[in-house]
Design a protein around this motif. Structure first.
Motif, short mmCIF file in Angstrom:
data_model
loop_
_atom_site.label_atom_id
_atom_site.label_comp_id
_atom_site.label_asym_id
_atom_site.label_seq_id
_atom_site.Cartn_x
_atom_site.Cartn_y
_atom_site.Cartn_z
N ARG A 248 0.84 -1.20 0.00
CA ARG A 248 0.00 0.00 0.00
C ARG A 248 0.87 1.26 0.00
NH1 ARG A 248 -2.33 3.91 3.35
NH2 ARG A 248 -4.44 4.50 2.67
N GLY A 249 1.93 1.27 0.78
CA GLY A 249 2.80 2.44 0.84
C GLY A 249 3.40 2.76 -0.52
N ARG A 250 3.85 1.73 -1.25
CA ARG A 250 4.41 1.97 -2.59
C ARG A 250 3.35 2.49 -3.54
NH1 ARG A 250 6.98 -3.11 -1.85
NH2 ARG A 250 5.49 -4.07 -3.28
N SER B 158 6.45 13.16 1.85
CA SER B 158 6.26 12.47 3.13
C SER B 158 5.03 13.01 3.86
CB SER B 158 7.50 12.64 4.00
OG SER B 158 8.63 12.04 3.40
N THR B 159 4.84 14.32 3.84
CA THR B 159 3.66 14.91 4.47
C THR B 159 2.38 14.42 3.81
OG1 THR B 159 4.92 16.89 5.05
CG2 THR B 159 2.53 17.08 5.04
N ALA B 160 2.36 14.36 2.49
CA ALA B 160 1.18 13.90 1.77
C ALA B 160 0.90 12.42 2.07
CB ALA B 160 1.38 14.10 0.27
N LEU B 161 1.94 11.61 2.20
CA LEU B 161 1.74 10.21 2.56
C LEU B 161 1.13 10.08 3.93
CD1 LEU B 161 5.08 8.70 1.18
CD2 LEU B 161 2.78 8.01 0.48
N GLY B 162 1.56 10.92 4.87
CA GLY B 162 0.98 10.90 6.21
C GLY B 162 -0.51 11.21 6.17
N ARG B 163 -0.91 12.15 5.33
CA ARG B 163 -2.33 12.49 5.23
C ARG B 163 -3.15 11.37 4.60
NH1 ARG B 163 -0.48 17.62 3.62
NH2 ARG B 163 -0.99 17.16 1.44
N GLN B 164 -2.49 10.49 3.84
CA GLN B 164 -3.18 9.34 3.25
C GLN B 164 -3.16 8.13 4.16
OE1 GLN B 164 -5.02 9.19 0.57
NE2 GLN B 164 -4.65 11.35 0.06
N GLY B 165 -2.75 8.31 5.40
CA GLY B 165 -2.80 7.23 6.38
C GLY B 165 -1.66 6.25 6.29
N VAL B 166 -0.54 6.62 5.64
CA VAL B 166 0.65 5.76 5.61
C VAL B 166 1.42 5.97 6.91
CG1 VAL B 166 2.79 5.23 4.40
CG2 VAL B 166 0.74 5.85 3.11
N PRO B 167 1.55 4.97 7.77
CA PRO B 167 2.14 5.19 9.10
C PRO B 167 3.62 5.54 9.07
CG PRO B 167 1.68 2.85 8.74
CD PRO B 167 1.07 3.58 7.61
#
Length: 765
Positions: free
Chosen positions: A252-254, A278-287
């Motif tokens: 999912r992260g990839r 990285s900030t955008a990934l955090g907003r998409q729920g990537v831990p």
């Protein structure tokens, strides 16, 4: 400026075009692009590129194409659009032709003796790269072995081109649709996961052989289908994997990392800064965003770059001057970027090709160039002198300034030089081929004028020489701000060594619909001569847009009602007044018929967007049952043959073959399965769809709910689409002058300036 205060019945305010709710299917691409900005940059809104992305066709890994139709549902949605058909369309043929051209470029680059002199590109092992990225994030100095730029190798001398006319290559044949068995296997997996089965042809084309197995093993691969959002892919993955599905899944992260980079490209970025991603990934729920980026890089699904930031102090790094004994360089600030390979390599290829043109100027045709410069007059003479002595020249100016590159084209051809000019649209080609009058006739082929798409596909232009390069001494590109990095790279790489390139355009208009800001980056880099036209656009409309270009919305005298402002209270009144203007007021008072008037509005959705306006205009101007996908003969349409390209036309008829269109006099057949995704009604357009073309009259609609989307480039672009008359249906009040004065184009993250500084000495200075 005159004002028509007439008002009508009051209707409720409109609402902006927003993405569909999770589970309701993928949002239309115009919303997806805005979401990409929000998610990639951490702020609301888009930069204007989003509105050009409606119903786009995206190229898949195996060379096929996938069409995402407006309203097509993703996992959990209620419906779905059609997949790729077996019948080869104009769009798939064009994409295939571009893919062949990219492969030819790649082979040509591989023949060179050394690597691309791009600097800051990923090198070494993936582990070293990831370690360096982490080091930079932590404030430590990266390993010198990872980001050391290789020494430039001597350029392979170009063979002498064979100057003979070549026939245009036959249109490329797109690969066939996926096998029925493969589509059926994917359909079963989609049904098991609760996703619309209509996505099966697109998934099979995108994932290639064994698509059903790949999708079952990694359900988040569904994000590779345009229009599918992370929450929809998550629901699909939960249905297939059950308890084995979690937010910390590496797959999912990839997938979300790649999806964010694709959304950023829709918003115009060729790469994203690592911190932004990285900030955008955090907003998409990537831990663990850092681990997701590292995994994506390690799997080669994205590339990372270190770009040295420009030194604003004017001092050179220590040890950089000649004569320093130690040669020790002072550490310079850098930024770490992550981008998709196709855009990153296109930007590097573009920088390499531009440097080649700048550094390989031929002296063989000096006499012919002197004759061309002597024959030109006024601003065209200044432009001709600059082109005679330089391989790359930038030319800026408004609509009237197009006469200068047109005069240069004529002078160069009269002097015996092989010269050709291309525009962004067929309407631009027509106007360039008929400089004596905007509506006069002219033979574009005889005059040496074509379109960018036609030149790249081989259907227009001089053909190619024995080395595969365009058989040209001079290429003039008008509407240059509309070039994205991929189109620009293919054009530049197609030019032979020692050819001249002129990029001409109005820097105040909206940037390209595709990723990059090529013309703006070149102007900022100052890597070549820049010739600014001093020819102003005439009349009240020219005076108005000239003021907008410098941030001033002035009151302009319009004795012939060239400019009319129509205040409205709400979106419903805006629609009513717009229809009245197009169907009655403008034809009666100005003498411009409805079929020569364009309506421009900020977006596709909302109570006064293109959908609502086109429905109202069709009901008034060409009512009918819409038997074929909502269209009837005589309907004005906007046809999207490829991402970022909009071609106006008229519906001729419909039959078993599809929807028959006439686009600027050229017959086009759109297969049934592509109609929903590639054809819109075209009485009303967005500014990005209208850029590159002009109409005798334009009605610009600014409803109150559009206040947050307005910017100076948008207003400038919309207003200067009109040749004789401009009506502004105004419901934003004081927001309009504020937007013109204060709201500039949203920045795009690109690398072209950095790459040029590494290769062109004048850009580095």
């Amino acid at each position: 400026m005159s004002t028509e205060p007439e008002t009508t019945e009051k209707a409720g305010p409109g609402t902006p075009d927003t993405p569909e709710a999770p589970g309701a299917g993928p949002a239309p691409t115009e919303s997806r692009a805005q979401d990409g900005v929000k998610e990639a940059e951490g702020e609301d809104g888009g930069d204007g590129a989003s509105e050009a992305g409606a119903e786009t066709e995206t190229e898949t890994e195996d060379g096929g194409s996938a069409v995402v139709a407006e309203g097509e549902s993703g996992p959990g949605g209620a419906g779905g659009g059609g997949g790729a058909g077996a019948q080869v369309s104009e769009a798939t043929a064009e994409l295939a032709a571009q893919r062949v051209e990219r492969e030819r470029i790649a082979r040509r680059k591989a023949e060179k003796a050394g690597p691309i002199e791009s600097g800051a590109k990923l090198s070494g092992t993936a582990a070293d790269l990831l370690a360096a990225v982490r080091a930079v994030e932590g404030g430590a100095k990266p390993s010198a072995t990872v980001f050391t730029e290789p020494a430039p190798a001597p350029r392979r001398p170009a063979p002498e081109p064979v100057h003979r006319p070549q026939p245009a290559p036959a249109p490329a044949v797109a690969p066939g649709a996926p096998a029925a068995e493969a589509v059926e296997a994917v359909r079963r997996v989609l049904a098991e996961g609760g996703a619309p089965e209509a996505l099966a042809p697109q998934v099979a084309a995108a994932l290639g052989e064994g698509a059903d197995t790949a999708l079952r093993e990694d359900p988040w691969q569904l994000l590779r289908i345009g229009g599918v959002r992370p929450e929809q892919a998550d629901g699909f993955a939960r249905a297939l994997l059950g308890t084995a599905c979690g937010p910390d899944d590496e797959r999912r992260g990839r997938a979300v990392t790649v999806w964010l980079l694709e959304q950023a490209a829709l918003a115009g970025h060729t790469a994203l800064e690592l911190a932004t991603l990285s900030t955008a990934l955090g907003r998409q729920g990537v831990p663990d965003p850092d681990a997701a980026v590292q995994s994506t890089l390690a799997e080669a699904e994205a590339l990372a770059f270190q770009d040295a930031l420009e030194d604003t102090t004017g001092t050179a790094p220590r040890g950089a001057h000649e004569g320093d004994d130690e040669g020790e360089e002072e550490e310079r600030p850098v930024r770490v970027l992550v981008g998709l390979e196709r855009y990153a390599l296109a930007e590097e290829s573009l920088a390499d090709g531009l440097a080649r043109l700048v550094n390989s100027l031929s002296k063989e045709s000096e006499e012919a160039w002197r004759a061309a410069a002597d024959a030109a007059r006024g601003g065209a003479a200044e432009l001709a002198r600059a082109v005679a002595g330089h391989g790359l020249v930038l030319h800026t100016g408004g609509e009237a300034a197009r006469a200068e590159p047109a005069a240069l084209l004529d002078a160069a051809r009269a002097a015996g030089l092989r010269a050709f000019a291309v525009c962004h649209t067929a309407d631009g080609r027509r106007r360039l081929a008929a400089p004596a009058g905007p509506r006069s006739s002219g033979d574009a082929a005889e005059r040496g004028v074509g379109t960018v798409a036609g030149l790249l596909s081989g259907t227009e232009g001089p053909g190619r020489d024995a080395d595969g390069a365009l058989d040209l001494d001079l290429l003039i590109v008008l509407d240059a701000p509309q070039l994205d990095v991929e189109s620009a790279a293919m054009l530049v790489e197609s030019l032979p060594d020692e050819a001249r390139l002129v990029l001409s355009g109005d820097p105040a208009v909206l940037w390209s619909a595709g990723p990059g800001r090529v013309f703006a980056d070149l102007l900022a880099a100052r890597a070549c001569p820049q010739v600014a036209s001093r020819v102003p656009d005439p009349g009240p409309i020219g005076e108005l847009v000239s003021g907008i270009g410098i941030g001033e919305l002035n009151q302009v005298d319009a004795p012939g009602k060239e400019i009319v402002v129509v205040p409205v209270r709400d979106a419903g009144e805006a629609v009513h007044r717009t229809v009245q203007l197009v169907a009655d007021s403008v034809p009666r008072a100005i003498g411009v018929p409805a079929d020569q008037t364009v309506v421009i509005t900020p977006g596709h959705g909302g109570a006064a967007g293109t959908r609502t306006l086109n429905a109202a205009l069709k009901e008034r101007l060409n009512p009918g049952p819409g038997r074929f996908g909502g269209f009837d003969p005589g309907d004005r349409i906007a046809y999207t043959p490829a991402p970022g390209r909009t071609v106006p036309g008229v519906v001729v008829k419909a039959d078993a073959d599809g929807l028959h269109l006439s686009c600027t006099g050229t017959p086009v057949i759109v297969p049934r399965e592509r109609v929903e995704g590639a054809v819109r009604h075209g009485w009303a357009l967005t500014a990005h769809q209208a850029v590159g073309a002009r109409w005798p009259a334009a009605v610009v609609v600014l409803p109150g709910d559009a206040a947050q989307t307005l910017s100076r480039p948008w207003v400038y672009t919309a207003f200067c689409r009109a040749e004789r008359h401009l009506s502004v249906v105004q419901g934003v009040e004081q927001v309009l002058p504020q937007a013109v004065a204060q709201t500039l184009a949203r920045p795009r993250t690109t690398r072209l300036q950095t790459l040029l500084r590494a290769q062109v000495p004048s850009a580095a200075g």
